[in-house]
Design an enzyme around this catalytic site. Structure first.
Site, mmCIF file in Angstrom:
data_model
loop_
_atom_site.group_PDB
_atom_site.id
_atom_site.type_symbol
_atom_site.label_atom_id
_atom_site.label_comp_id
_atom_site.label_asym_id
_atom_site.label_seq_id
_atom_site.Cartn_x
_atom_site.Cartn_y
_atom_site.Cartn_z
ATOM 1 N N SER A 138 28.716 32.557 41.377
ATOM 2 C CA SER A 138 29.197 31.376 40.689
ATOM 3 C C SER A 138 28.068 30.788 39.845
ATOM 4 O O SER A 138 27.220 31.530 39.317
ATOM 5 C CB SER A 138 29.726 30.389 41.731
ATOM 6 O OG SER A 138 30.314 29.294 41.108
ATOM 7 N N TYR A 152 33.975 28.554 30.696
ATOM 8 C CA TYR A 152 33.073 29.036 31.749
ATOM 9 C C TYR A 152 33.034 28.053 32.929
ATOM 10 O O TYR A 152 33.132 28.462 34.090
ATOM 11 C CB TYR A 152 31.678 29.232 31.149
ATOM 12 C CG TYR A 152 30.653 29.841 32.088
ATOM 13 C CD1 TYR A 152 30.636 31.218 32.323
ATOM 14 C CD2 TYR A 152 29.693 29.047 32.712
ATOM 15 C CE1 TYR A 152 29.684 31.782 33.164
ATOM 16 C CE2 TYR A 152 28.736 29.603 33.555
ATOM 17 C CZ TYR A 152 28.739 30.968 33.783
ATOM 18 O OH TYR A 152 27.795 31.522 34.624
ATOM 19 N N LYS A 156 34.285 28.944 36.670
ATOM 20 C CA LYS A 156 33.411 28.959 37.855
ATOM 21 C C LYS A 156 33.888 27.942 38.894
ATOM 22 O O LYS A 156 33.771 28.169 40.097
ATOM 23 C CB LYS A 156 31.958 28.712 37.457
ATOM 24 C CG LYS A 156 31.337 29.863 36.632
ATOM 25 C CD LYS A 156 31.308 31.189 37.390
ATOM 26 C CE LYS A 156 30.564 32.267 36.597
ATOM 27 N NZ LYS A 156 30.553 33.574 37.286
#
Ligand code: NAP
Length: 262
Positions: A138, A152, A156
């Site tokens: 992560s 993004y 995550k």
């Protein structure tokens, strides 16, 4: 003792390659997965040349058929799966939400979230047999927002939730999400290349400064910790989000350091 078998996605370079090499040093059979077939085979051969056991399986994590084929090839070759490192990932698009194309968001979420989901689902029957571990690579971006990194950060954050879901649903599998720090890989080069156009100046300059001041981590540092977690993470860390350099992780790394060859 039978060697453990570990699948590492995104193992053609960067963090994933460092994890694969370190897992081989720790005595595991390693399956390397990424799209760059030639590079992947070269890296697998390099591990074999060092006396390790490695198989390259080229493929695209965003395609369900490739995820299933990866599991099938692993079982055909090594006969078992003990650990899965969901590491393959992309940063793009680097662009404000208002401007980014939905197609680039789709590819980001497919790669960073659905890829790990599809591969984990395919590997679960084998992971259960061996009380296996899933390590989800992560980012700090899971917990705070960076302007220009909408897809993004969203991906995550979702990956961390997937990690928790895995922990509560799968009693026989240990799931740990890891934050690897800021690492000197191609992903950082992409940020420096595209960040000027897609991020506010101050946010972008932070990443340029980290490189200029030599503050990027070598992939081997967090990579070594991730390999140890994949093979030995304590069961009671199930569902947690850990930093590669926190004390309990480093304690585990020191504990297993002596098992490395050489
Ligand atoms: P990288 O050097 O760009 O490596 C990414 C890897 O993922 C490559 O091996 C790439 O191989 C593979 N990959 C990308 N898309 C793929 C796809 N569709 N199917 C299969 N493989 C794919 O980046 P990295 O920094 O090592 O990143 C590794 C992980 O660490 C990522 O999950 C990233 O989000 C995370 N992370 C990195 C940093 C950092 O500072 N670098 C910080 C926090 C988290 P191919 O191109 O050959 O497919």
């Amino acid at each position: 003792m039978t060697a453990k078998t570990i699948i590492v996605t995104g193992a053609s370079r960067g963090l994933g390659l460092a994890v694969a090499r370190d897992a081989a040093d720790l005595g595991a059979n390693v399956v390397l997965f990424a799209r760059s077939a030639e590079k992947l085979e070269q890296e697998a051969q390099a591990i074999r040349d060092e006396g390790g056991k490695a198989l390259a399986v080229p493929g695209d994590i965003s395609l369900e058929a490739d995820c299933r084929r990866l599991v099938e090839r692993t079982i055909a070759h090594f006969g078992r799966i003990d650990a899965l490192v969901n590491n393959a990932g992309i940063i793009e698009p680097i662009a404000p939400l208002a401007e980014a194309s939905i197609e680039t968001w789709r590819q980001n979420l497919l790669t960073n979230v659905l890829g790990p989901v599809m591969l984990t689902q395919a590997a679960l029957p084998y992971l259960r047999q061996n009380r296996g571990r899933v390590i989800n690579v992560s980012s700090g971006a899971a917990t705070y927002a960076i302007p220009g990194w909408g897809a993004y950060c969203t991906a995550k954050g979702a990956l961390n939730q997937f990690n928790r879901v895995l922990a509560v649903e799968e009693e026989m599998v240990t799931a740990v999400a890891v934050r690897p720090g800021v690492v000197d890989t191609e992903m950082q080069a992409v940020i420096r290349e595209m960040g000027a156009a897609g991020m506010p100046e101050s946010a972008y300059q932070r990443f340029v400064r980290l490189r200029d001041e030599g503050d990027l981590l070598p992939p081997e540092a967090p990579g070594g910790a991730i390999a140890v977690l994949a093979l030995f993470a304590p069961r009671d860390w199930d569902g947690e989000f850990v930093a590669w350099d926190e004390e309990r992780v480093q304690e585990l790394v020191r504990k297993y350091a002596t098992r490395r060859e050489g």
